[in-house]
Structures are given as C-alpha cells and as structure tokens.
Scaffold this motif. Structure first.
Motif, PDB file in Angstrom:
ATOM      1  N   GLU A  20       0.804  -1.216   0.000  1.00  0.00           N
ATOM      2  CA  GLU A  20       0.000   0.000   0.000  1.00  0.00           C
ATOM      3  C   GLU A  20       0.847   1.281   0.000  1.00  0.00           C
ATOM      4  OE1 GLU A  20      -2.612  -0.337   3.345  1.00  0.00           O
ATOM      5  OE2 GLU A  20      -3.743  -2.008   2.482  1.00  0.00           O
ATOM      6  N   ARG A  21       1.985   1.264   0.697  1.00  0.00           N
ATOM      7  CA  ARG A  21       2.795   2.484   0.845  1.00  0.00           C
ATOM      8  C   ARG A  21       4.115   2.422   0.085  1.00  0.00           C
ATOM      9  NH1 ARG A  21       2.385   3.579   7.395  1.00  0.00           N
ATOM     10  NH2 ARG A  21       0.121   3.278   7.605  1.00  0.00           N
ATOM     11  N   GLY A  22       4.574   1.202  -0.208  1.00  0.00           N
ATOM     12  CA  GLY A  22       5.884   1.024  -0.807  1.00  0.00           C
ATOM     13  C   GLY A  22       6.888   0.557   0.227  1.00  0.00           C
ATOM     14  N   PHE A  23       7.890  -0.169  -0.224  1.00  0.00           N
ATOM     15  CA  PHE A  23       8.901  -0.703   0.689  1.00  0.00           C
ATOM     16  C   PHE A  23       9.691   0.408   1.363  1.00  0.00           C
ATOM     17  CE2 PHE A  23      13.490  -1.835   0.977  1.00  0.00           C
ATOM     18  CZ  PHE A  23      13.408  -2.698   2.058  1.00  0.00           C
ATOM     19  N   GLU A  24      10.182   1.354   0.578  1.00  0.00           N
ATOM     20  CA  GLU A  24      11.050   2.400   1.127  1.00  0.00           C
ATOM     21  C   GLU A  24      10.292   3.329   2.067  1.00  0.00           C
ATOM     22  OE1 GLU A  24      14.818   4.932  -0.573  1.00  0.00           O
ATOM     23  OE2 GLU A  24      13.003   4.864  -1.798  1.00  0.00           O
TER      24      GLU A  24
END
Length: 202
Positions: A20-24
């Motif tokens: 949903e937010r991205g890994f980083e």
C-alpha cells in the motif's frame, strides 16, 4: 508458538504496508504500530528491514504456490486454469486500482533502488511464467508455450498499470474479456492472425 504467531503477524502487516505504501516509505515503526509491538519486541523478530523484506517475499511465494495448487485441483482443463489467472484482475480489482499489482509494484520499486532482493522478488513472476507455460503445454501449444505465457503476463501487467492510473472498472472488465477471447483463439487448430504470431515470437 507465540513467537512464531507474532512473527507471522509482522510479516503479514509488512506485506500489506509494502504494497500500500511502498517498501522504502514503510518504516519499522509503521509495522510495529500495526501489530501493536514495542520497538524492542519488534527487533527480537527482525533485526533489519532487508531481513523482513526477505520474509515478505517468501510469504508471497508461498501464497502464490498455494493459489496455483488450488487452481490445479479445482479446474479440469488447462484453459480453465489460465482463465483463473486472468480473473485475478477482477477478483483483486479494488486493490489493483488503488495500488497496482503487488508483484509488479514491488519489482519496480526494488529495481529502481537497485536492491539486492530485486531478483528474488521477480521469482514470483517466474513462478507464474513457469506455471502458465506448463498450462499452455497441456493446452496443446508446446512450441509456443513460453511465448504465450510471457504474452499473457505482459497483458495482465499492462491492465494492472492502467487500472491504477485510471481506476476504470469497465476498462478492467473489458480487458479481461479480451484476454479470455485471446485465450480461446490459442486453441490448437484455431487460425492465428499474423500480428499475433509476431507478438508471440518477438
């Protein structure tokens, strides 16, 4: 038992947040907050973010393998099994329109970061590719099986990308119907248009 259950909760929360937010953009604090753990308890299970990413990829691989096994057991023909793959675009339509394809988005992000795990994340695509190839072989298209598998993977990724961009349900459903029609045209003995052949062997 309790430690294993907590670790699994962490992996599942990280899996969702990475999607949903991205890994980083997802921090340890974000994941710990989702699970309700203190920083100290969290680090007991995972010392680094890369270690957690590896666990998330393993989790996704296991889930994918389980899904493919269910399709194998439930569908009577290879065509029905391939349709199950195509139908994922409709089954997961809401999430895909919001966040894109979970496999594609993670692979793209890790590639941009030149992360060491980028090749391992792509193993999920490879699993789909191998499975789809196997289905096309059973479908009677052995010579073109891998090209056909890559073609349908490419089409599904394109639909997922545009679904996230436009958030158009009708587009997704129309493209799924087009992919089903394309699949029906791959039945042995069905005339193949020249432009289709060129795409398959490009």
């Amino acid at each position: 038992m309790v430690a294993a259950a907590t670790r699994q909760q962490i992996v599942e929360a990280a899996d969702r947040l990475f999607y949903e937010r991205g890994f980083e953009a997802t921090s340890f604090a974000d994941i710990a907050g989702e699970v309700g753990l203190s920083r100290g308890n969290f680090y007991y299970h995972f010392k680094t973010k890369d270690e957690l990413l590896d666990a998330v990829i393993t989790h996704r691989l296991l889930k994918t393998r389980s899904m493919l096994d269910v399709w194998e057991a439930k569908a009577k023909t290879p065509e029905e099994r391939i349709v199950s793959f195509v139908n994922l675009l409709v089954v997961n339509q809401t999430k895909i329109m919001a966040y894109g394809c979970p496999v594609g988005t993670l692979c793209n992000e890790l590639a941009k970061l030149d992360h060491l795990a980028k090749d391992r994340a792509a193993e999920i695509f490879s699993m789909f590719r191998h499975w789809l190839s196997h289905q096309f072989i059973a479908f009677g298209r052995e010579a073109e099986a891998d090209a056909l598998a890559m073609h349908i993977l490419m089409r599904s990724q394109g639909v997922a990308t545009l679904a996230a961009a436009y958030r158009d349900e009708i587009f997704v459903r129309n493209e799924v119907e087009n992919m089903r029609a394309w699949l029906a045209a791959q039945r042995p003995g069905t005339p193949v248009l020249p432009e289709t052949l060129s795409r398959q062997h490009s």
